[in-house]
Scaffold this motif. Sequence first.
Motif, PDB file in Angstrom:
ATOM      1  N   ARG A  50       0.830  -1.207   0.000  1.00 18.29           N
ATOM      2  CA  ARG A  50       0.000   0.000   0.000  1.00 18.29           C
ATOM      3  C   ARG A  50       0.867   1.260   0.000  1.00 18.29           C
ATOM      4  O   ARG A  50       0.490   2.271  -0.608  1.00 18.29           O
ATOM      5  N   LEU A  51       2.013   1.200   0.680  1.00 22.37           N
ATOM      6  CA  LEU A  51       2.924   2.347   0.664  1.00 22.37           C
ATOM      7  C   LEU A  51       3.437   2.609  -0.750  1.00 22.37           C
ATOM      8  O   LEU A  51       3.519   3.765  -1.187  1.00 22.37           O
ATOM      9  N   MET A  52       3.788   1.553  -1.475  1.00 23.90           N
ATOM     10  CA  MET A  52       4.287   1.733  -2.839  1.00 23.90           C
ATOM     11  C   MET A  52       3.232   2.384  -3.734  1.00 23.90           C
ATOM     12  O   MET A  52       3.551   3.229  -4.577  1.00 23.90           O
ATOM     13  N   ARG A  53       1.964   2.015  -3.536  1.00 25.99           N
ATOM     14  CA  ARG A  53       0.892   2.653  -4.309  1.00 25.99           C
ATOM     15  C   ARG A  53       0.770   4.127  -3.935  1.00 25.99           C
ATOM     16  O   ARG A  53       0.536   4.991  -4.790  1.00 25.99           O
ATOM     17  N   LEU A  54       0.899   4.411  -2.638  1.00 24.07           N
ATOM     18  CA  LEU A  54       0.832   5.799  -2.179  1.00 24.07           C
ATOM     19  C   LEU A  54       1.964   6.615  -2.783  1.00 24.07           C
ATOM     20  O   LEU A  54       1.754   7.745  -3.252  1.00 24.07           O
ATOM     21  N   LEU A  55       3.171   6.073  -2.794  1.00 30.23           N
ATOM     22  CA  LEU A  55       4.312   6.783  -3.356  1.00 30.23           C
ATOM     23  C   LEU A  55       4.160   6.962  -4.856  1.00 30.23           C
ATOM     24  O   LEU A  55       4.543   8.000  -5.419  1.00 30.23           O
ATOM     25  N   LYS A  56       3.581   5.990  -5.514  1.00 34.18           N
ATOM     26  CA  LYS A  56       3.351   6.070  -6.965  1.00 34.18           C
ATOM     27  C   LYS A  56       2.408   7.210  -7.301  1.00 34.18           C
ATOM     28  O   LYS A  56       2.647   7.994  -8.221  1.00 34.18           O
ATOM     29  N   ILE A 108     -12.929 -17.962  -2.465  1.00 34.28           N
ATOM     30  CA  ILE A 108     -13.378 -16.591  -2.728  1.00 34.28           C
ATOM     31  C   ILE A 108     -12.401 -15.602  -2.117  1.00 34.28           C
ATOM     32  O   ILE A 108     -12.014 -14.612  -2.755  1.00 34.28           O
ATOM     33  N   LYS A 109     -12.000 -15.867  -0.866  1.00 32.18           N
ATOM     34  CA  LYS A 109     -11.016 -14.969  -0.230  1.00 32.18           C
ATOM     35  C   LYS A 109      -9.719 -14.946  -1.034  1.00 32.18           C
ATOM     36  O   LYS A 109      -9.128 -13.876  -1.271  1.00 32.18           O
ATOM     37  N   GLU A 110      -9.265 -16.100  -1.484  1.00 36.46           N
ATOM     38  CA  GLU A 110      -8.022 -16.154  -2.241  1.00 36.46           C
ATOM     39  C   GLU A 110      -8.178 -15.512  -3.617  1.00 36.46           C
ATOM     40  O   GLU A 110      -7.248 -14.878  -4.121  1.00 36.46           O
ATOM     41  N   VAL A 159      -7.147 -11.039  -7.267  1.00 32.47           N
ATOM     42  CA  VAL A 159      -7.570  -9.857  -8.032  1.00 32.47           C
ATOM     43  C   VAL A 159      -6.828  -8.623  -7.521  1.00 32.47           C
ATOM     44  O   VAL A 159      -6.304  -7.826  -8.307  1.00 32.47           O
ATOM     45  N   SER A 160      -6.738  -8.468  -6.182  1.00 34.14           N
ATOM     46  CA  SER A 160      -6.076  -7.290  -5.589  1.00 34.14           C
ATOM     47  C   SER A 160      -4.577  -7.277  -5.857  1.00 34.14           C
ATOM     48  O   SER A 160      -3.997  -6.226  -6.147  1.00 34.14           O
ATOM     49  N   ASN A 161      -3.934  -8.446  -5.751  1.00 27.49           N
ATOM     50  CA  ASN A 161      -2.473  -8.511  -5.829  1.00 27.49           C
ATOM     51  C   ASN A 161      -1.937  -8.673  -7.243  1.00 27.49           C
ATOM     52  O   ASN A 161      -0.782  -8.319  -7.511  1.00 27.49           O
ATOM     53  N   TYR A 162      -2.755  -9.224  -8.140  1.00 28.71           N
ATOM     54  CA  TYR A 162      -2.293  -9.478  -9.503  1.00 28.71           C
ATOM     55  C   TYR A 162      -3.096  -8.699 -10.542  1.00 28.71           C
ATOM     56  O   TYR A 162      -2.578  -7.786 -11.179  1.00 28.71           O
ATOM     57  N   LEU A 163      -4.374  -9.041 -10.695  1.00 29.92           N
ATOM     58  CA  LEU A 163      -5.151  -8.455 -11.792  1.00 29.92           C
ATOM     59  C   LEU A 163      -5.296  -6.951 -11.655  1.00 29.92           C
ATOM     60  O   LEU A 163      -5.282  -6.225 -12.659  1.00 29.92           O
ATOM     61  N   LEU A 164      -5.431  -6.459 -10.402  1.00 35.27           N
ATOM     62  CA  LEU A 164      -5.628  -5.025 -10.220  1.00 35.27           C
ATOM     63  C   LEU A 164      -4.433  -4.222 -10.735  1.00 35.27           C
ATOM     64  O   LEU A 164      -4.587  -3.093 -11.207  1.00 35.27           O
ATOM     65  N   LYS A 165      -3.226  -4.802 -10.696  1.00 46.34           N
ATOM     66  CA  LYS A 165      -2.050  -4.107 -11.228  1.00 46.34           C
ATOM     67  C   LYS A 165      -2.232  -3.807 -12.717  1.00 46.34           C
ATOM     68  O   LYS A 165      -1.900  -2.718 -13.186  1.00 46.34           O
ATOM     69  N   ASP A 179     -14.454   5.248 -16.777  1.00 49.55           N
ATOM     70  CA  ASP A 179     -14.346   5.638 -15.363  1.00 49.55           C
ATOM     71  C   ASP A 179     -15.279   4.861 -14.449  1.00 49.55           C
ATOM     72  O   ASP A 179     -14.856   4.347 -13.398  1.00 49.55           O
ATOM     73  N   ASN A 180     -16.555   4.790 -14.794  1.00 48.02           N
ATOM     74  CA  ASN A 180     -17.510   4.087 -13.931  1.00 48.02           C
ATOM     75  C   ASN A 180     -17.188   2.602 -13.830  1.00 48.02           C
ATOM     76  O   ASN A 180     -17.321   1.986 -12.764  1.00 48.02           O
ATOM     77  N   PHE A 181     -16.753   2.026 -14.936  1.00 52.39           N
ATOM     78  CA  PHE A 181     -16.379   0.610 -14.939  1.00 52.39           C
ATOM     79  C   PHE A 181     -15.172   0.388 -14.024  1.00 52.39           C
ATOM     80  O   PHE A 181     -15.136  -0.560 -13.233  1.00 52.39           O
ATOM     81  N   TYR A 182     -14.207   1.296 -14.085  1.00 51.20           N
ATOM     82  CA  TYR A 182     -13.028   1.218 -13.229  1.00 51.20           C
ATOM     83  C   TYR A 182     -13.425   1.295 -11.757  1.00 51.20           C
ATOM     84  O   TYR A 182     -12.964   0.500 -10.929  1.00 51.20           O
ATOM     85  N   ASN A 183     -14.293   2.226 -11.410  1.00 53.43           N
ATOM     86  CA  ASN A 183     -14.734   2.371 -10.024  1.00 53.43           C
ATOM     87  C   ASN A 183     -15.472   1.131  -9.538  1.00 53.43           C
ATOM     88  O   ASN A 183     -15.301   0.701  -8.386  1.00 53.43           O
ATOM     89  N   LYS A 184     -16.287   0.554 -10.397  1.00 56.15           N
ATOM     90  CA  LYS A 184     -17.031  -0.650 -10.006  1.00 56.15           C
ATOM     91  C   LYS A 184     -16.072  -1.813  -9.766  1.00 56.15           C
ATOM     92  O   LYS A 184     -16.260  -2.612  -8.847  1.00 56.15           O
ATOM     93  N   LEU A 185     -15.028  -1.902 -10.585  1.00 54.35           N
ATOM     94  CA  LEU A 185     -14.047  -2.975 -10.407  1.00 54.35           C
ATOM     95  C   LEU A 185     -13.236  -2.785  -9.136  1.00 54.35           C
ATOM     96  O   LEU A 185     -12.989  -3.731  -8.387  1.00 54.35           O
ATOM     97  N   LYS A 186     -12.828  -1.548  -8.870  1.00 54.89           N
ATOM     98  CA  LYS A 186     -11.924  -1.286  -7.759  1.00 54.89           C
ATOM     99  C   LYS A 186     -12.659  -1.159  -6.431  1.00 54.89           C
ATOM    100  O   LYS A 186     -12.171  -1.629  -5.393  1.00 54.89           O
ATOM    101  N   TYR A 187     -13.845  -0.538  -6.460  1.00 52.30           N
ATOM    102  CA  TYR A 187     -14.548  -0.258  -5.211  1.00 52.30           C
ATOM    103  C   TYR A 187     -15.893  -0.967  -5.095  1.00 52.30           C
ATOM    104  O   TYR A 187     -16.508  -0.938  -4.029  1.00 52.30           O
TER     105      TYR A 187
END
Length: 811
Positions: A213-219, A709-711, A716-722, A735-743
């Motif tokens: 999460r820090l690396m994302r913040l710095l990015k 499901i948890k895995e 998705v968070s650790n690989y696909l989201l990148k 934009d809306n599609f991105y928000n739905k995927l991420k949030y």
Amino acid sequence: MNDLTLQMIKSNDSFMSIYEKLCTSVIDKNEAKALLSIAILFLRNSNQIINKLGYRIIVLYSNQYNDYRPLYEISINEGLYPISAFIDRKELIKKKRNIFIELNAAFLENYKSNLTYFTEQQNNLKTDFSENIEKSLSVIAPTSYGKTDLIITLLAEKYSKNICVLTPTKSLLHQTKKRIIDAKISDIRKIVVNAEMYNSKDKSCIAVLTQERLMRLLKDNPELKFDYVIIDEAHDLLQDSERANILATAIIILEKRNSNTKFKFLTPFLNNSENLTIENTDFNIAQLKINEYVKTEKIYVYDIRNKSGLSLYDQFLGKSFTIKEETSNLTDIAFILKHAAEKNIIYFNKPTDIERFAIRLINTLPDIEIPDDLEQAIENISEYVSENYYLVKALKKGVIYHHGSVPDVVRIFIEYLYQKYTEVKFVITSSTLLEGVNIPASKIFIMDNKKGKKYLYPSSFKNLIGRVCRFNEIFSNKEKDLKKLEPEIYLIVGDYYSKNVNIEKYLNKIFSEKQNIDKVENILLKNKDKSDEKDLKLYENAREFIENYEPNTIKDSSVRKVHTKIGSACIVNSVREFDIFENEDFIQESVEILFDTKSISDVNSLINIISDEFLIYAKDDDNLKRFENLPTRNYYKMFLSWIHESQPFNLLVSKTVKYWNSLEIQKKDTIVYVGKWGDLTKNGGHNKYWTDISTKNENEKINLAIVRIKEEQDFVSNYLLKYIEVLNDVNAIEDNFYNKLKYGTTNQEEIVLIKNGFSVALAKIIVEKYKKFYKINFHDCSYELNEDVIDEMKKNKENGIIIYETRGNII
């Protein structure tokens, strides 16, 4: 007496005979008198091990004879004031009080704060930490020594600065955030736990993050600098792992952005602080180290495989003493139940072993009488996940299990249940517990001697056993004596241990003085030997990544540089699964048509583009090679559509099971990928990552669905989201599609709450049902939540998991 050696002690048959009796049975008064005299001599010896052996004799004698005068005097002399204060408070010294005891009691008040007594070195640590607050430090102190209090001290003093606390796990992140909230530092209004929460216009930034999460913040914030950075469980930095590499990378970037950043490395085990120094950094690390010895663990070995019964391993002498107890025919579960305390940790390496053992254990135990509010909590888990969840059945027997594939909000909730209810006696856990999560326990049963693919290192083993009998438990008012100064550690050598392990040799290695060295494996540490060709290649790759992520960090300009828009996006989003430099031109040419079009607006297009344009280059990653197969792509299209629709967890479970059942009904291939939960190989592979879902009953399918499901969410968070972020950075995703995927939503109020660490489910409930209790500030991505919302939620009979999560988000 400094000429006395351990070898001389071990060769003295008279001493060994009496000492063995003290450890395993009962000694008479003459023997006790002799041993006490010897213990005093040992305590004056300069050899630390002999010194600790002397202290151990005093503790064992005092507890066995209920005669605490020797321990009282030693604790006063050695600065172990919580022991002295407890003995005085509980009137454990039989004789009348005298002037010396009264004077000591007055003296001990100097080491008291908020009803808690501190040892001399604990007290000095607090003072030294404050006096050296403007230095980079390593703080080496056992569990229970209040390292978290040092974090609070720094925050209270330097709240107007930018401060980042780095934790290795989300569980510890949640615990640390809660401790900061509970400290009620009036000037801290916001704790950043996600990159999106940060606002450059804030006067200061207080952040609690994992290294990812820090690396994302710095990015996202190239100008962001931190004044103080606290690295909790800092020994993880030494490891040969991707996460250790990311942590070192983040520290390099932080120092490059601000050469005056002060780093605080907190760890229970480290020999030499110089081993934490990182390539391409210039900061020096001063060392604060605790060498007090308060607890003296009793390490028992129950060897089921060799039917050799129960023995006590003495960590100072490297000897095993036979315990005369009828245990040789007991199963592992029967042994645990015989020796269990009020609160117990059962350690395993693998989540699969944890769940299988949990099923065995709960099938052995009767249902217990539980209070109504715990019954309600169990119903809450049933409603949130599934009534067929093994964890639901386990709680009814006084058991929880704890590993990385338990849903995050559920794992945090059951930690709370374990701490609150005496009826919940057992936690079966993996190395998630090694990472600083504090839960009460008096005994630990170690069922496996590995962490991951390797043996438990001496530091990991000692860190694990340090989790039992924490100071607040030893010196609790409810305790009548000091038996918890002798934590009981049980190694149950059975099916889960390495086949050829010689347990005494293994323990000798754990406690050997020669093992009191740091194993430096991280390629980015200065003291890592990089002479091996493979290590040199890894080192160069790491340097390339850092220089491209944060230009002008690596002084050597010979490293490769990306030169395409897509290559740059891959670097800043920490894509590491393939060689970006070799493949960026091909990817750029393939996806250039997508740039600035925002044309990706459905999961079908998204998965096909990620698979065809990126993952084809990840040839060495089995987890990503799966995307060559159409069924894998189709599954993730389906799974992402569920995320897109913000489906609750229980519905995800039922949909997953329905999907598996449909394969059988439609006569399709029922061999499905389940990762570590598999029992089959496929396509000539060696890893059992697959299972035939048609062979599972409905209950097994439900519980397999829960962990998967948890895995999958983590995948998705650790690989696909990148890759989603890469495509978003080149404006290829709507934009809306991105928000739905991420949030999981396009509602901006919900998004602010999610960015602030709320689960999707909680954010949705708060916005839909409790509008009068919160305020959203879109300008700085912050919120205010009125604590009265808790009572309102209780009135509305919201799920207890949701209420507990809400409570943790009220600042």
